[in-house]
Scaffold this motif. Structure first.
Motif, PDB file in Angstrom:
ATOM      1  N   ALA A  87       0.827  -1.207   0.000  1.00  0.00           N
ATOM      2  CA  ALA A  87       0.000   0.000   0.000  1.00  0.00           C
ATOM      3  C   ALA A  87       0.860   1.255   0.000  1.00  0.00           C
ATOM      4  O   ALA A  87       0.566   2.232  -0.701  1.00  0.00           O
ATOM      5  CB  ALA A  87      -0.929  -0.006   1.215  1.00  0.00           C
ATOM      6  N   LEU A  90       2.431   1.625  -3.473  1.00  0.00           N
ATOM      7  CA  LEU A  90       1.415   2.028  -4.439  1.00  0.00           C
ATOM      8  C   LEU A  90       1.066   3.503  -4.277  1.00  0.00           C
ATOM      9  O   LEU A  90       0.856   4.233  -5.250  1.00  0.00           O
ATOM     10  CB  LEU A  90       0.161   1.160  -4.265  1.00  0.00           C
ATOM     11  CG  LEU A  90      -0.957   1.344  -5.300  1.00  0.00           C
ATOM     12  CD1 LEU A  90      -0.447   1.035  -6.696  1.00  0.00           C
ATOM     13  CD2 LEU A  90      -2.142   0.445  -4.951  1.00  0.00           C
ATOM     14  N   THR A  91       1.026   3.972  -3.020  1.00  0.00           N
ATOM     15  CA  THR A  91       0.712   5.375  -2.760  1.00  0.00           C
ATOM     16  C   THR A  91       1.792   6.291  -3.309  1.00  0.00           C
ATOM     17  O   THR A  91       1.502   7.371  -3.860  1.00  0.00           O
ATOM     18  CB  THR A  91       0.559   5.599  -1.246  1.00  0.00           C
ATOM     19  OG1 THR A  91      -0.493   4.762  -0.749  1.00  0.00           O
ATOM     20  CG2 THR A  91       0.235   7.041  -0.938  1.00  0.00           C
ATOM     21  N   SER A  94       1.869   6.004  -7.543  1.00  0.00           N
ATOM     22  CA  SER A  94       0.664   6.166  -8.346  1.00  0.00           C
ATOM     23  C   SER A  94      -0.152   7.334  -7.816  1.00  0.00           C
ATOM     24  O   SER A  94       0.224   7.974  -6.830  1.00  0.00           O
ATOM     25  CB  SER A  94      -0.178   4.882  -8.334  1.00  0.00           C
ATOM     26  OG  SER A  94      -0.788   4.693  -7.067  1.00  0.00           O
ATOM     27  N   LEU A  96      -3.021   7.007  -6.486  1.00  0.00           N
ATOM     28  CA  LEU A  96      -3.920   6.493  -5.462  1.00  0.00           C
ATOM     29  C   LEU A  96      -3.470   6.943  -4.077  1.00  0.00           C
ATOM     30  O   LEU A  96      -2.276   6.899  -3.747  1.00  0.00           O
ATOM     31  CB  LEU A  96      -3.950   4.959  -5.516  1.00  0.00           C
ATOM     32  CG  LEU A  96      -5.200   4.251  -4.986  1.00  0.00           C
ATOM     33  CD1 LEU A  96      -6.429   4.676  -5.783  1.00  0.00           C
ATOM     34  CD2 LEU A  96      -5.016   2.732  -5.057  1.00  0.00           C
ATOM     35  N   LYS A  97      -4.416   7.392  -3.259  1.00  0.00           N
ATOM     36  CA  LYS A  97      -4.117   7.765  -1.889  1.00  0.00           C
ATOM     37  C   LYS A  97      -3.979   6.514  -1.028  1.00  0.00           C
ATOM     38  O   LYS A  97      -4.475   5.448  -1.365  1.00  0.00           O
ATOM     39  CB  LYS A  97      -5.222   8.667  -1.321  1.00  0.00           C
ATOM     40  CG  LYS A  97      -5.401   9.982  -2.074  1.00  0.00           C
ATOM     41  CD  LYS A  97      -4.173  10.857  -1.954  1.00  0.00           C
ATOM     42  CE  LYS A  97      -4.398  12.207  -2.614  1.00  0.00           C
ATOM     43  NZ  LYS A  97      -3.198  13.068  -2.553  1.00  0.00           N
ATOM     44  N   GLU A  98      -3.315   6.690   0.144  1.00  0.00           N
ATOM     45  CA  GLU A  98      -3.027   5.527   0.987  1.00  0.00           C
ATOM     46  C   GLU A  98      -4.297   4.883   1.518  1.00  0.00           C
ATOM     47  O   GLU A  98      -4.388   3.653   1.604  1.00  0.00           O
ATOM     48  CB  GLU A  98      -2.119   5.932   2.158  1.00  0.00           C
ATOM     49  CG  GLU A  98      -1.625   4.740   2.964  1.00  0.00           C
ATOM     50  CD  GLU A  98      -0.544   5.121   3.951  1.00  0.00           C
ATOM     51  OE1 GLU A  98       0.417   4.354   4.093  1.00  0.00           O
ATOM     52  OE2 GLU A  98      -0.668   6.199   4.573  1.00  0.00           O
ATOM     53  N   ALA A 101      -5.755   2.721  -1.211  1.00  0.00           N
ATOM     54  CA  ALA A 101      -4.952   1.516  -1.428  1.00  0.00           C
ATOM     55  C   ALA A 101      -5.195   0.498  -0.319  1.00  0.00           C
ATOM     56  O   ALA A 101      -5.372  -0.704  -0.577  1.00  0.00           O
ATOM     57  CB  ALA A 101      -3.471   1.884  -1.493  1.00  0.00           C
ATOM     58  N   ALA A 104      -8.641  -1.183  -0.679  1.00  0.00           N
ATOM     59  CA  ALA A 104      -8.671  -2.222  -1.707  1.00  0.00           C
ATOM     60  C   ALA A 104      -8.029  -3.510  -1.202  1.00  0.00           C
ATOM     61  O   ALA A 104      -8.591  -4.609  -1.353  1.00  0.00           O
ATOM     62  CB  ALA A 104      -7.945  -1.730  -2.958  1.00  0.00           C
ATOM     63  N   PHE A 105      -6.846  -3.383  -0.575  1.00  0.00           N
ATOM     64  CA  PHE A 105      -6.175  -4.572  -0.052  1.00  0.00           C
ATOM     65  C   PHE A 105      -6.982  -5.195   1.086  1.00  0.00           C
ATOM     66  O   PHE A 105      -7.003  -6.420   1.249  1.00  0.00           O
ATOM     67  CB  PHE A 105      -4.776  -4.209   0.433  1.00  0.00           C
ATOM     68  CG  PHE A 105      -3.780  -4.032  -0.668  1.00  0.00           C
ATOM     69  CD1 PHE A 105      -3.479  -5.084  -1.518  1.00  0.00           C
ATOM     70  CD2 PHE A 105      -3.141  -2.825  -0.865  1.00  0.00           C
ATOM     71  CE1 PHE A 105      -2.554  -4.926  -2.549  1.00  0.00           C
ATOM     72  CE2 PHE A 105      -2.232  -2.654  -1.884  1.00  0.00           C
ATOM     73  CZ  PHE A 105      -1.934  -3.712  -2.731  1.00  0.00           C
TER      74      PHE A 105
END
Length: 291
Positions: A87, A90-91, A94, A96-98, A101, A104-105
């Motif tokens: 996470a 990915l933050t 990308s 996407l905010k933490e 992320a 989703a996980f």
């Protein structure tokens, strides 16, 4: 029923009640300060997401060794750390905010964990994994809880300044030091570690309750960070005590009873908290209008 019978006798007469109380108190000492930092960093829901993230790893440990404390602990810790790192990466790589992320996980982890446990276990096993069994804590579980709490307090003390700066002004911390990133990942590791420890007592669905509800309550008792730590630990300890007593006298499952007690103390804090309770905030206005 005398006060002794209601408040003291259960812990004097039954070893499993004493173990449950000691384990819950150890959990409160480590988890409550973590919850305070999560709240200050506006990551309260991240704790819930991480609690569910450990489920697939714990489920793999269950598939391999059954209801084994070492196997489920190692599996849950590995899964939680993996989700936290993924996470975070990915933050940072990308748009996407933490929180997105982690959400989703968290959804994937919850579904995968329940599926894995269901492949081998019964409904009782699934309930134990999801909601824990604080009345069944053994020596190994107590040592784990005590060790995690001690490590958490020592690590928070070592990283205290960086953690506070990251809560207050992460931009300033980034401009004067490169410790922000490592501190963030170490902190997420502590979150996972405490949730894995709480998983032994309260299960994956409730372990975050003893972390966040006392922290939220503490905000109504003190405006100072040190005072919030003390208040959060105190609320966690009281919730453990009252929850176990309520479970003993009513037959309600002990894990949910502890979280319900923490919720009740949260409502009391909202109303009567010495720093920001509604009652104390309304009283000066009433005196002003009366004058």
């Amino acid at each position: 029923m005398t006060p002794y019978d209601a408040l003291v006798a259960p812990f004097v007469e039954f070893d499993f009640m004493r173990r449950a109380l000691v384990g819950s108190l150890a959990l409160s000492v480590g988890s409550a300060p973590i919850g305070v930092f999560l709240m200050l960093r506006r990551m309260s829901l991240a704790g819930d997401a991480m609690a569910h993230a450990i489920l697939p790893g714990a489920a793999v440990g269950f598939l391999v060794a059954g209801l084994s404390l070492p196997a489920m602990t190692i599996g849950g810790l590995a899964a939680g750390v993996a989700v936290a790192v993924l996470a975070g990466l990915l933050t940072r790589t990308s748009v996407l905010k933490e929180d997105a992320a982690l959400a989703a996980f968290y959804l994937l982890s919850l579904a995968l964990g329940v599926t894995l446990v269901s492949l081998k276990g019964s409904n009782v096993d699934l309930l134990n994994v999801l909601f824990g069994s604080v009345l069944a804590l053994d020596d190994d579980a107590l040592f784990l809880l005590a060790g995690v709490s001690s490590l958490t307090l020592l690590t928070l003390a070592a990283l205290y300044r960086s953690l506070v700066l990251e809560c207050v002004d992460p931009g300033f911390l980034a401009s004067v030091s490169r410790s922000g990133g490592p501190t963030h990942f170490v902190f997420l590791g502590l979150v996972v570690l405490n949730l894995v420890a709480g998983f032994q007592a309260l299960g994956t669905l409730l372990s975050v309750g003893i972390m966040m509800l006392p922290a939220a309550s503490a905000a109504f008792w003190s405006a100072r960070l040190s005072g919030m730590f003390v208040a959060a630990i105190a609320v966690g300890a009281l919730a453990s005590l009252f929850g176990l007593l309520g479970s003993y006298h009513t037959g309600v499952p002990s894990g949910p009873a502890i979280v319900l007690a923490a919720g009740a103390l949260y409502l009391v804090s909202i109303a009567f908290g010495a720093s920001a309770g509604l009652v104390w905030r309304l009283l000066p206005a009433r005196r002003h209008r009366a004058a």
